[in-house]
Motif scaffolding. Structure first.
Motif, PDB file in Angstrom:
ATOM      1  N   SER A  29       0.833  -1.207   0.000  1.00  0.00           N
ATOM      2  CA  SER A  29       0.000   0.000   0.000  1.00  0.00           C
ATOM      3  C   SER A  29       0.864   1.252   0.000  1.00  0.00           C
ATOM      4  O   SER A  29       0.615   2.199  -0.760  1.00  0.00           O
ATOM      5  CB  SER A  29      -0.921   0.002   1.221  1.00  0.00           C
ATOM      6  OG  SER A  29      -1.646  -1.204   1.302  1.00  0.00           O
ATOM      7  N   HIS A  51      -7.756   3.230  -1.080  1.00  0.00           N
ATOM      8  CA  HIS A  51      -7.231   2.195  -0.198  1.00  0.00           C
ATOM      9  C   HIS A  51      -8.028   2.135   1.097  1.00  0.00           C
ATOM     10  O   HIS A  51      -8.356   1.052   1.592  1.00  0.00           O
ATOM     11  CB  HIS A  51      -5.752   2.466   0.102  1.00  0.00           C
ATOM     12  CG  HIS A  51      -5.068   1.332   0.795  1.00  0.00           C
ATOM     13  ND1 HIS A  51      -5.037   1.212   2.164  1.00  0.00           N
ATOM     14  CD2 HIS A  51      -4.395   0.256   0.301  1.00  0.00           C
ATOM     15  CE1 HIS A  51      -4.381   0.115   2.491  1.00  0.00           C
ATOM     16  NE2 HIS A  51      -3.977  -0.475   1.379  1.00  0.00           N
ATOM     17  N   LEU A 103      -0.702  -7.310  -7.731  1.00  0.00           N
ATOM     18  CA  LEU A 103       0.570  -6.734  -7.278  1.00  0.00           C
ATOM     19  C   LEU A 103       1.641  -6.879  -8.360  1.00  0.00           C
ATOM     20  O   LEU A 103       2.431  -5.957  -8.586  1.00  0.00           O
ATOM     21  CB  LEU A 103       1.032  -7.419  -5.992  1.00  0.00           C
ATOM     22  CG  LEU A 103       0.227  -7.127  -4.724  1.00  0.00           C
ATOM     23  CD1 LEU A 103       0.741  -7.971  -3.562  1.00  0.00           C
ATOM     24  CD2 LEU A 103       0.286  -5.657  -4.371  1.00  0.00           C
ATOM     25  N   VAL A 162      -5.478  -2.860  -4.173  1.00  0.00           N
ATOM     26  CA  VAL A 162      -4.331  -3.297  -3.373  1.00  0.00           C
ATOM     27  C   VAL A 162      -4.798  -3.725  -1.987  1.00  0.00           C
ATOM     28  O   VAL A 162      -4.296  -4.688  -1.409  1.00  0.00           O
ATOM     29  CB  VAL A 162      -3.269  -2.180  -3.273  1.00  0.00           C
ATOM     30  CG1 VAL A 162      -2.294  -2.437  -2.143  1.00  0.00           C
ATOM     31  CG2 VAL A 162      -2.509  -2.072  -4.578  1.00  0.00           C
ATOM     32  N   ASN A 176      -5.926  -8.202  -0.844  1.00  0.00           N
ATOM     33  CA  ASN A 176      -4.875  -8.616   0.086  1.00  0.00           C
ATOM     34  C   ASN A 176      -5.478  -9.581   1.106  1.00  0.00           C
ATOM     35  O   ASN A 176      -6.136  -9.150   2.052  1.00  0.00           O
ATOM     36  CB  ASN A 176      -4.281  -7.398   0.792  1.00  0.00           C
ATOM     37  CG  ASN A 176      -3.143  -7.767   1.724  1.00  0.00           C
ATOM     38  OD1 ASN A 176      -2.791  -8.937   1.873  1.00  0.00           O
ATOM     39  ND2 ASN A 176      -2.572  -6.770   2.370  1.00  0.00           N
ATOM     40  N   LEU A 192       7.011  -4.545  -5.280  1.00  0.00           N
ATOM     41  CA  LEU A 192       5.683  -5.091  -5.568  1.00  0.00           C
ATOM     42  C   LEU A 192       5.766  -6.508  -6.135  1.00  0.00           C
ATOM     43  O   LEU A 192       4.967  -7.376  -5.776  1.00  0.00           O
ATOM     44  CB  LEU A 192       4.939  -4.171  -6.539  1.00  0.00           C
ATOM     45  CG  LEU A 192       4.486  -2.836  -5.941  1.00  0.00           C
ATOM     46  CD1 LEU A 192       4.076  -1.873  -7.048  1.00  0.00           C
ATOM     47  CD2 LEU A 192       3.349  -3.034  -4.961  1.00  0.00           C
TER      48      LEU A 192
END
Length: 202
Positions: A23, A46, A83, A119, A123, A193
């Protein structure tokens, strides 16, 4: 939720938000490439992803994800692929040349918000984190109201932290220094990443 419980929840959410990871790399890169506005909308996207995950967890759905290997693997590999895509894009990016803002590039702003959201939402570690965290606060009768408090707490703290990161990075001298080294930052963030994507798969 009692104030003491909320303060404990907020403190843990702060620690989770400030821990470095993909992030931070995405918010930093988007701020350097697109300026303050681009970084801020990435941070807000995010925070929305984190808040949605918090709500899902509070209502008991994340427990299903962690106990269903197929569904969990779908999220895990989807996150790794996203990612990796961001990493490749960063490695192939051209160095920043001029100032850019979301008002100048509304499509870029939407892209930043989408990247920030994905992102967070792709996750699977967030599911595990929130299951472990919320198990101390969620009760059998937890409903939308308490779930909403948890969502706003986790998502709000996360968004606020990354907005502050974007604002700090976009200040005049800091942004000029970063833009001058944007090629190096792109390569480093791309490698980070890709490494994180590999870590998720393994």
């Amino acid at each position: 939720m009692e104030l003491s419980s909320w303060l404990a929840l907020a403190a843990i959410c702060v620690m989770g938000a400030i821990s470095p990871g993909p992030s931070l790399a995405v918010v930093m890169r988007n701020t350097v490439k697109g300026g303050r506005g681009h970084g801020v909308v990435t941070a807000l996207g995010h925070g929305l992803g984190v808040g949605l995950y918090a709500l899902i967890t509070a209502l008991g759905l994340a427990l299903l994800i962690t106990r269903n290997p197929l569904l969990f693997d779908m999220i895990r590999y989807g996150g790794a692929a996203f990612l990796a895509w961001l990493g490749v894009k960063a490695l192939l990016a051209r160095p920043a040349t001029g100032e850019a803002t979301v008002s100048d590039h509304p499509v870029r702003g939407r892209q930043g918000a989408f990247e920030g959201f994905m992102v967070a939402f792709l996750n699977p570690q967030l599911a595990i984190f929130f299951v472990a965290l919320f198990s101390q606060f969620v009760q059998a009768d937890t409903g939308w109201q308490q779930g909403g408090v948890m969502m706003l707490t986790a998502g709000g703290i996360d968004a606020l932290w990354y907005v502050l990161v974007a604002l700090l990075l976009s200040r005049g001298p800091v942004l000029v220094w970063l833009k001058a080294r944007s090629g190096i930052i792109d390569k480093l963030s791309g490698l980070v990443l890709l490494a994180l994507a590999l870590k998720v798969v393994l």
